[in-house]
Design a protein around this motif. Structure first.
Motif, PDB file in Angstrom:
ATOM      1  N   ALA A  44       1.914   7.694  -6.058  1.00 61.33           N
ATOM      2  CA  ALA A  44       0.989   8.827  -6.115  1.00 61.33           C
ATOM      3  C   ALA A  44       1.653  10.136  -5.745  1.00 61.33           C
ATOM      4  O   ALA A  44       1.183  11.211  -6.141  1.00 61.33           O
ATOM      5  N   THR A  45       2.762  10.099  -4.994  1.00 58.87           N
ATOM      6  CA  THR A  45       3.437  11.340  -4.593  1.00 58.87           C
ATOM      7  C   THR A  45       4.053  12.079  -5.776  1.00 58.87           C
ATOM      8  O   THR A  45       4.356  13.277  -5.654  1.00 58.87           O
ATOM      9  N   GLY A  90      -0.160   3.656  -8.551  1.00 60.45           N
ATOM     10  CA  GLY A  90      -0.438   4.921  -7.882  1.00 60.45           C
ATOM     11  C   GLY A  90      -0.302   6.103  -8.830  1.00 60.45           C
ATOM     12  O   GLY A  90      -1.100   7.043  -8.800  1.00 60.45           O
ATOM     13  N   THR A 104       2.099   2.064  -3.401  1.00 60.85           N
ATOM     14  CA  THR A 104       1.071   2.750  -4.182  1.00 60.85           C
ATOM     15  C   THR A 104       1.064   4.234  -3.841  1.00 60.85           C
ATOM     16  O   THR A 104       0.992   5.099  -4.729  1.00 60.85           O
ATOM     17  N   ALA A 105       1.140   4.539  -2.548  1.00 61.34           N
ATOM     18  CA  ALA A 105       1.166   5.934  -2.106  1.00 61.34           C
ATOM     19  C   ALA A 105       2.413   6.645  -2.613  1.00 61.34           C
ATOM     20  O   ALA A 105       2.360   7.819  -3.001  1.00 61.34           O
ATOM     21  N   SER A 165      -3.245   9.015  -9.898  1.00 63.97           N
ATOM     22  CA  SER A 165      -3.056  10.409  -9.477  1.00 63.97           C
ATOM     23  C   SER A 165      -2.754  11.345 -10.640  1.00 63.97           C
ATOM     24  O   SER A 165      -3.259  12.479 -10.675  1.00 63.97           O
ATOM     25  N   PHE A 216      -3.386  13.001  -4.964  1.00 67.22           N
ATOM     26  CA  PHE A 216      -2.585  12.057  -4.176  1.00 67.22           C
ATOM     27  C   PHE A 216      -3.476  11.181  -3.310  1.00 67.22           C
ATOM     28  O   PHE A 216      -3.277   9.959  -3.219  1.00 67.22           O
ATOM     29  N   TRP A 240       0.846  -1.201   0.000  1.00 64.46           N
ATOM     30  CA  TRP A 240       0.000   0.000   0.000  1.00 64.46           C
ATOM     31  C   TRP A 240       0.878   1.247   0.000  1.00 64.46           C
ATOM     32  O   TRP A 240       0.617   2.219  -0.722  1.00 64.46           O
ATOM     33  N   GLY A 241       1.940   1.206   0.795  1.00 64.20           N
ATOM     34  CA  GLY A 241       2.861   2.340   0.846  1.00 64.20           C
ATOM     35  C   GLY A 241       3.513   2.613  -0.500  1.00 64.20           C
ATOM     36  O   GLY A 241       3.750   3.772  -0.861  1.00 64.20           O
ATOM     37  N   ASN A 291       3.181  -1.871  -7.728  1.00 61.35           N
ATOM     38  CA  ASN A 291       2.146  -0.955  -7.243  1.00 61.35           C
ATOM     39  C   ASN A 291       2.525   0.506  -7.468  1.00 61.35           C
ATOM     40  O   ASN A 291       1.651   1.377  -7.524  1.00 61.35           O
ATOM     41  N   GLY A 319      -4.861   1.673  -3.026  1.00 57.65           N
ATOM     42  CA  GLY A 319      -4.096   0.555  -2.481  1.00 57.65           C
ATOM     43  C   GLY A 319      -4.567   0.096  -1.114  1.00 57.65           C
ATOM     44  O   GLY A 319      -4.057  -0.901  -0.579  1.00 57.65           O
ATOM     45  N   GLN A 326      -3.376   7.047  -3.556  1.00 57.23           N
ATOM     46  CA  GLN A 326      -2.975   6.113  -2.502  1.00 57.23           C
ATOM     47  C   GLN A 326      -4.158   5.324  -1.967  1.00 57.23           C
ATOM     48  O   GLN A 326      -4.006   4.196  -1.515  1.00 57.23           O
TER      49      GLN A 326
END
Length: 271
Positions: free
Chosen positions: A29-30, A174, A25-26, A178, A192, A22-23, A170, A199, A196
């Motif tokens: 997205a950043t 992301g 994916t984030a 985004s 963002f 999940w992180g 992943n 995920g 995220q």
């Protein structure tokens, strides 16, 4: 890392592993904070790479172990893998028909699922990537849940490798949510958040998968192949077409092969 994970219950291991995915994916997205648009060739190559990782993980981390576990099956060692694989594809096909979603970079008129025109584009994009992440989370959860049935350190390394591979692929997912939202004028912060958020389903699916197989050993080969079938359906139905619809077919295809090789090396060398 293996020493730390050995001290945890397999279900907790699955949760921690998918918090990492999940992180990732984030993290993808950043990129929306750095730029409003992303080169289409780069995005397509990242999607192709993700598809290659998913295909390799489906075989080396899921189908091959399922066949090995079914060596003494009275019907045949192939049956649990074949049945579970097809069932996973049918399951995702059903969700695909019900869940409203829109492939990244696709026009709103091509949205799929139940009454997709009643949903916002942002919602449809998030639901599309969420659809991808369901089988990924299940796959990681099942891999760790198998350890509760007496898995060895090597199988723990294999489960960690699978989580690492899923996390790597992943990252572009992301980005794929985004960036289009930012390009349409949505704020960086909201773009963002949606990226995220897609995920978030992975830890939930992982815990469900781990619980399902941790204490019901006969289900394990079916569950492993189910996750593989679901992942392959996503690759064939969404990831590959999405990576090639802008005309970058050769680039996306070569990136898919690179992703396949990277995951194969990770699984064989580390798992």
């Amino acid at each position: 890392m293996i020493d730390f994970f050995q001290t945890l219950h397999p279900i907790t291991q699955a949760l921690y592993a998918t918090l990492f995915t999940w992180g990732m994916t984030a993290l993808g997205a950043t990129l929306v904070f750095a730029t409003k648009t992303l080169n289409q060739k780069l995005l397509d190559s990242m999607l192709g790479f993700a598809g290659g990782v998913m295909i390799a993980a489906s075989y080396w981390s899921l189908l091959a172990p399922a066949i090995e576990m079914s060596e003494h099956n009275s019907i045949g060692s192939w049956f649990p893998a074949a049945f579970g694989f097809l069932l996973g594809g049918v399951f995702l096909w059903g969700i695909d028909k019900i869940l409203p979603h829109l492939h990244p970079n696709a026009p709103i008129g091509t949205a799929e699922g139940y009454h997709p025109k009643e949903r916002k584009r942002s919602t449809l994009l998030v639901l599309a990537i969420t659809l991808h992440n369901i089988p990924e989370g299940l796959a990681v959860g099942i891999a760790f849940g198998a350890l509760a049935n007496g898995g060895t350190e090597a199988s723990l390394a294999g489960a960690l490798t699978l989580a690492l591979g899923i996390g790597i692929q992943n990252f572009p997912e992301g980005v794929a949510v985004s960036m289009p939202l930012r390009g349409e004028g949505m704020s960086r912060r909201r773009s963002f958040f949606y990226g995220q958020f897609s995920g978030m389903v992975e830890p939930i699916a992982a815990v469900i998968g781990a619980l399902a197989v941790a204490f019901i050993e006969p289900l394990l080969p079916y569950a492993l192949s189910f996750a593989a079938g679901a992942m392959i359906f996503v690759v064939a139905e969404e990831v590959i077409p999405g990576s090639q619809e802008k005309g970058n077919k050769d680039l996306a295809s070569m990136s898919l092969m690179i992703g396949f090789v990277v995951m194969m090396i990770l699984d064989v060398a580390l798992g």
